[in-house]
Design a protein around this motif. Sequence first.
Motif, mmCIF file in Angstrom:
data_model
loop_
_atom_site.group_PDB
_atom_site.id
_atom_site.type_symbol
_atom_site.label_atom_id
_atom_site.label_comp_id
_atom_site.label_asym_id
_atom_site.label_seq_id
_atom_site.Cartn_x
_atom_site.Cartn_y
_atom_site.Cartn_z
ATOM 1 N N ALA A 21 0.475 -1.314 0.198
ATOM 2 C CA ALA A 21 0.015 -0.039 0.368
ATOM 3 C C ALA A 21 1.167 1.414 -0.245
ATOM 4 N N GLY A 22 1.998 0.826 -0.737
ATOM 5 C CA GLY A 22 2.991 1.964 -0.354
ATOM 6 C C GLY A 22 3.625 2.222 0.959
ATOM 7 N N ARG A 23 4.936 3.368 0.640
ATOM 8 C CA ARG A 23 6.571 2.682 1.640
ATOM 9 C C ARG A 23 6.776 4.028 2.264
ATOM 10 N N PRO A 24 7.145 4.504 2.973
ATOM 11 C CA PRO A 24 6.958 5.130 3.679
ATOM 12 C C PRO A 24 8.000 6.083 3.055
ATOM 13 N N ILE A 25 8.637 7.327 3.535
ATOM 14 C CA ILE A 25 10.474 7.545 3.367
ATOM 15 C C ILE A 25 11.101 7.284 4.145
ATOM 16 N N PRO A 26 12.394 7.577 3.188
ATOM 17 C CA PRO A 26 13.469 6.836 4.149
ATOM 18 C C PRO A 26 14.341 7.749 4.961
ATOM 19 N N GLY A 27 14.084 7.652 5.915
ATOM 20 C CA GLY A 27 14.255 8.532 7.043
ATOM 21 C C GLY A 27 13.888 9.237 7.578
ATOM 22 N N LEU A 28 12.347 9.520 7.225
ATOM 23 C CA LEU A 28 11.167 10.598 7.328
ATOM 24 C C LEU A 28 10.861 9.867 9.214
ATOM 25 N N TYR A 29 11.032 10.598 9.773
ATOM 26 C CA TYR A 29 10.346 10.160 11.651
ATOM 27 C C TYR A 29 8.702 9.947 11.642
ATOM 28 N N TYR A 30 8.506 8.973 12.139
ATOM 29 C CA TYR A 30 7.036 9.004 12.011
ATOM 30 C C TYR A 30 6.810 7.825 13.395
ATOM 31 N N HIS A 31 5.810 7.109 13.568
ATOM 32 C CA HIS A 31 4.709 6.678 14.125
ATOM 33 C C HIS A 31 3.980 5.927 13.398
ATOM 34 N N PRO A 32 4.562 4.762 13.219
ATOM 35 C CA PRO A 32 3.242 3.713 12.684
ATOM 36 C C PRO A 32 1.865 3.553 13.369
ATOM 37 N N VAL A 33 1.268 3.551 12.165
ATOM 38 C CA VAL A 33 -0.445 3.012 13.126
ATOM 39 C C VAL A 33 -0.814 2.254 12.105
ATOM 40 N N THR A 81 -1.477 5.708 -2.910
ATOM 41 C CA THR A 81 -0.973 5.491 -4.100
ATOM 42 C C THR A 81 -1.443 5.449 -5.299
ATOM 43 N N TYR A 82 -2.649 5.910 -5.189
ATOM 44 C CA TYR A 82 -3.522 6.839 -6.331
ATOM 45 C C TYR A 82 -3.140 8.368 -6.277
ATOM 46 N N ARG A 83 -3.132 8.823 -5.273
ATOM 47 C CA ARG A 83 -2.437 10.540 -5.351
ATOM 48 C C ARG A 83 -0.718 10.172 -5.398
ATOM 49 N N TYR A 84 -0.417 9.973 -4.860
ATOM 50 C CA TYR A 84 1.461 9.897 -4.319
ATOM 51 C C TYR A 84 2.259 8.722 -4.939
ATOM 52 N N SER A 85 2.898 8.969 -5.030
ATOM 53 C CA SER A 85 4.356 7.955 -5.338
ATOM 54 C C SER A 85 5.379 9.079 -5.056
ATOM 55 N N LEU A 86 6.566 8.459 -4.283
ATOM 56 C CA LEU A 86 8.297 9.014 -4.352
ATOM 57 C C LEU A 86 9.340 9.348 -5.643
ATOM 58 N N PRO A 87 9.387 10.635 -4.849
ATOM 59 C CA PRO A 87 10.554 10.830 -6.235
ATOM 60 C C PRO A 87 12.634 9.413 -6.464
ATOM 61 N N ASP A 88 12.967 8.967 -7.458
ATOM 62 C CA ASP A 88 13.972 8.639 -7.281
ATOM 63 C C ASP A 88 15.761 9.154 -6.639
ATOM 64 N N PHE A 89 15.057 9.151 -5.082
ATOM 65 C CA PHE A 89 16.477 9.377 -4.775
ATOM 66 C C PHE A 89 17.349 9.588 -3.522
ATOM 67 N N TRP A 90 17.402 8.102 -3.857
ATOM 68 C CA TRP A 90 17.691 6.593 -2.709
ATOM 69 C C TRP A 90 18.180 5.390 -3.373
#
Length: 415
Positions: free
Chosen positions: A90-102, A406-415
Motif C-alpha cells: 500500500a505504499g512505502r514511507p519516505i526513507p529517513g522520515l521520522y514517524y510513528h506507524p499506526v 498510492t492513488y495520489r502520491y509516489s516517491l521520487p527516486d532519490f535513494w
Amino acid sequence: MPDPGPSPLQSSLPAAAARFGAHGHGRGIEAVGCVRPALFAPPAQASAPVTTPSPALERVLRGPSGLGAAGLSLARREEPPAPEEEPPAAGRPIPGLYYHPVPEPDPVRVEELSHRIKAWAVDEVELYPPEWEDQFDGFSVGRYMVACHPDAPTIDHLMLATRLMVAENVVDDCYCEDHGGSPVGLGGRLLLAHTALDPLHTTTEYQPEWAESLHSDAPRRAYRSAMEYFAQEATASQADRFRHDMARLHLGYLAEAAWAETDYVPQVWEYLSMRQFNNFRPCPTITDTVGGYELPADLHAQPAMQRVIALAGNATTIVNDLYSYTKELASPGRHLNLPVVIAEREGCSVREAYLKAVEVHNDLMHAFEAAAADLAAACPVPSVLRFLRGVAAWVDGNHHWHQTNTYRYSLPDFW
C-alpha cells in the motif's frame, strides 16, 4: 489520575479554573494548578539532578493500550523506524522520515464513513460533477479520518471532521488549484466563502442576498453545510476556535497566491512562515470535538498549547510537501513546496533539497513531541492529556494516509 475516556461533549475545566473564570482571580493555567512551561528554555545543565517522571507524564507518554492506540503515544524516539526489507503493497514511507506507524484503520468504520461522506457530497451539497467521482474516491477521506481520530465515539463524530476536511479541499481545488483555481481575485472569493463559516450580520435589506450566495458554488455550499453540522455538536468556544484557525488558513492561501502573482520564490524561513498558516492546523485543533469532549478555551489558548498545535500543523504539512512532491512537479506551472524552495534559495540539487526537507520535518516532529511532553508534565489535567494524545494521533494518522495513498502520491527516486 484516571483517563477521562469518551464522554458527552462537555467542559472538563476543573473547579478551580471555573472559580477563576467567575471571579477573575488568577490567570491562565496557573489557576488550575499547572506550572507554566518555558517555551524557549535553555538546555538543562549537566549537573541538574535526575528526576523521576510523574505517573501522569508516564501515562501520557505511554498512551492507552488496545486497538488503534499506537498512534496515541507521545513517547519520543531517537531514530526513525527501521525500513522494512520489502515495502508494503500500500505504499512505502519516505526513507529517513521520522514517524510513528499506526494500525490499519478499522475497515468497518472506513466503509460506513466513506458511504456517508459520499452521500453528503453528492446528495446534500452537490459537491462535484460525475467526472470527478474517481478523484473523490481516490482521496480515500474515510480511511484518512478514521486513522486520524481513533478515539471518536461514533461515526457521527467522525463525520464532523470528514465534512470539514472535504469542504476545505474543495475550496483549495476550486479557488486555488486544480479545478479552475487562480491567485487572481482569490481574496474576494475566500472572504465570501469564509462568511459560510463566520456568518454575515447585516441589514434586513441585504441579508437575503448573502444567504442566497451561500448556495452559489460548491465551496460555499460545502462550507455552509459542514459548519452547520459542526456547530450543532461543538460548544460555542470550539466553533469560534475553528473559525479562527480557518481564517489563519485563508491568510496562508493569500500569501502563497501573492507570491505566485509576482513570481516570487520566498526565502526558506518565509516559506515556513506561510506554511504555518496554510497548513493542516484546523484539523487537529478540533480533535476534542470529534472525541466528544472539550478542552476548555482557557487551556487551549495557553501559549504552550498553541506551540504544540502549531508544531503539529507544521510537521504534518511538510509531510504533505514531501509525499506530494512528484505529483506537483507533474502539474502545470511552478508549485511551491519545501524542497523546491530549498533548492532555489540554497543553491543545491533537487535531491539534496528533498533530503534536507526531510530533516526539517524531523526537527519539527521532535520539537512537537518535546513540547507536548513538557506541557503534559506541567499541566496533567485530564482534558489536556487527552487532547495532546488526540493531536499526536492526528499527526500519525496524517502520515499513514499520505504514505498509503498510492492513488495520489509516489516517491521520487532519490535513494
